[in-house]
Every structure is written in structure tokens, then in C-alpha cells.
Scaffold this motif. Sequence first.
Motif, PDB file in Angstrom:
ATOM      1  N   GLU A 241      23.543  82.204   3.225  1.00 52.24           N
ATOM      2  CA  GLU A 241      23.752  80.814   3.609  1.00 52.24           C
ATOM      3  C   GLU A 241      22.606  79.918   3.162  1.00 52.24           C
ATOM      4  N   SER A 242      21.377  80.398   3.239  1.00 53.39           N
ATOM      5  CA  SER A 242      20.235  79.586   2.803  1.00 53.39           C
ATOM      6  C   SER A 242      20.316  79.286   1.309  1.00 53.39           C
ATOM      7  N   LEU A 243      20.816  80.256   0.515  1.00 56.65           N
ATOM      8  CA  LEU A 243      20.956  80.040  -0.923  1.00 56.65           C
ATOM      9  C   LEU A 243      22.079  79.038  -1.213  1.00 56.65           C
ATOM     10  N   ARG A 244      23.150  79.092  -0.422  1.00 57.59           N
ATOM     11  CA  ARG A 244      24.226  78.120  -0.591  1.00 57.59           C
ATOM     12  C   ARG A 244      23.726  76.704  -0.307  1.00 57.59           C
ATOM     13  N   THR A 245      22.906  76.580   0.716  1.00 55.50           N
ATOM     14  CA  THR A 245      22.353  75.267   1.056  1.00 55.50           C
ATOM     15  C   THR A 245      21.495  74.740  -0.081  1.00 55.50           C
ATOM     16  N   ARG A 246      20.663  75.600  -0.661  1.00 52.71           N
ATOM     17  CA  ARG A 246      19.819  75.187  -1.790  1.00 52.71           C
ATOM     18  C   ARG A 246      20.668  74.855  -3.010  1.00 52.71           C
TER      19      ARG A 246
END
Length: 290
Positions: A241-246
Motif C-alpha cells: 500500500e505504501s508503494l501504491r501511495t508513492r
Amino acid sequence: MERIDEFHYQLPRRFAGWRPGAQRGLSQGSGQEFAAHRRLFDHPDPRRIDLRASVREGRGDWLVRLHRLRVAIPVHLVVDVSASMHFGAERRKLDVVADLAEALGYSAFRTGDAVGLLAFDHGARDDLFVPARHSRGNGSLMARTLRDCRAARATATQGSALAGLRRTAERLVGRGGLVFLASDFHWPVDALGELLDQLVPACVVPLVVWDPAETEPPQGRALVALSDAETGVRRSLWMRESLRTRWRAAVAARRAELKTLFDAHGMPPFDLHGRFDAEALTRYFLESAA
């Protein structure tokens, strides 16, 4: 016969020229757009006498109506055909541009304008050049040329697409008309502003061509294999999820960067996001001319 979409473009500036067309011209003649009243003595054409204006003027001079011509202009589609433009989850980005090219050819022919194609990757692609002509079939030829185009082999040392664009745009420097610049702009654009300045006599419409698979990250937690279309470099990422946000933040930042650059040159970008929408492009021109 397969239906071809049509869009309408009305440009905010006037153009020089004498060939009849649909764009507002600088020259005075037998057009429909009223320009001014002048004395019959200075413009001896009794057919254009305006009786009411002559009486209202009150000086005893006969006044004639002068009009501005509507003229035809050259239209060019400049397309980035570098490796990244051959990407697409369902259809290649280049195929989406080909849909626009076919509609552009039909629309320009109906308007009376000549239309042509120029292409570039890390250099000028003269093999894809279609000269500007007022021809019913030029749009179909441009579209077929783009659909048949194959990506040049990716290498880590190949030149920048900006360098290819610079060499291609040399043919248009100092010329008026309308220029569509289609690319995903997945390359450094720091020096693009200087090149846009050289095309100032023309109205330039930047077409930002992105695929939904680029702008929206994959769903679910999984290992995703990614490949750089330009260099061929591969890497694997664990999608979380953190990579999707970035990912989404990077897309938004890049979109804002391009919009700021083009707006600063008076050239609002038009998005081609997975498909070509003729009605949306017509609205774009109507809003730009307002």
C-alpha cells in the motif's frame, strides 16, 4: 464503411494566407467577418457600399464595408514513437494516437486545411514522414503509418527523445498553423520550454498520452515484474500500500509538472488516457478560444 470520428478546432489567433478555409485570417477581402468601414475613394468597390453607415457618418463620404478572409492553415501531428509509446495494457499508446490521426485527417479535410505527420524517437523518423496535403486519404495514411510502426530496439545508450524532437521540429520552426505534439513525455523535459518557444508562430497543442496501467498501480499484495520500455532494464517490486501511495503521488506530481510547463507557454495540455475522445477535444478548443 467504418465511421471516422470528427472534431472541430477554432483557434484564438489570426493567420496569414489567401487560400479559403475556416480559420480567422489577417488579410482583407471577400470574407464574412466584418473588419471596418473605409472611404469608397480609398477602396473603390461600389459593391460594398454601406448606405446606412454613409448617412450616419455625416461627412458626405461614401463608406464601404471591409471584411477579413477566412483562411486555410497547415496542420501537423508530431508523434513520439519511442519504445515507451508502444506500451499499453489493452492497446498501445501509439494506436490511440493513430485514432486521433485518422480523426484529424478527416476533420482537417472537411475544414479545408492541409495535414501531415512527423515522428521521432531518439532521432527524426523520416521513414514515417507524411507531407502535409489537403487530401481525403491523408488521415488514413497517417493512422496506418503509426499502427504499422514498430519500436526501435531499446539500448541504454540511445539518445534522448528530446534530441529527436528538436531535430524533427526544425522543419516547423518559424511556420504558423496548428501543431499537435503527442508523447507520454517520459523523458526529461527541462529543455522542452526552449523548443516550444521556437514554435511560437504556430498554435501548439500538447497531447499527453498515458495508459491506465501507468497511472494506476496493480491491486493486491504481490511481486510485480517491471521493465523500462526505453532502456530494457528490468526490476521486481513487492507491491504494497505504501508503494501504491508513492506511485499515485508520482503520477500526480508529473501531471502537475507538465501542466505547469505547458500553461506557462500558453499551451494547455490535452490528455489521451487510454482512448481518443473526439467530443472532449472539441470542448478543449472551445474552452481555449473562449
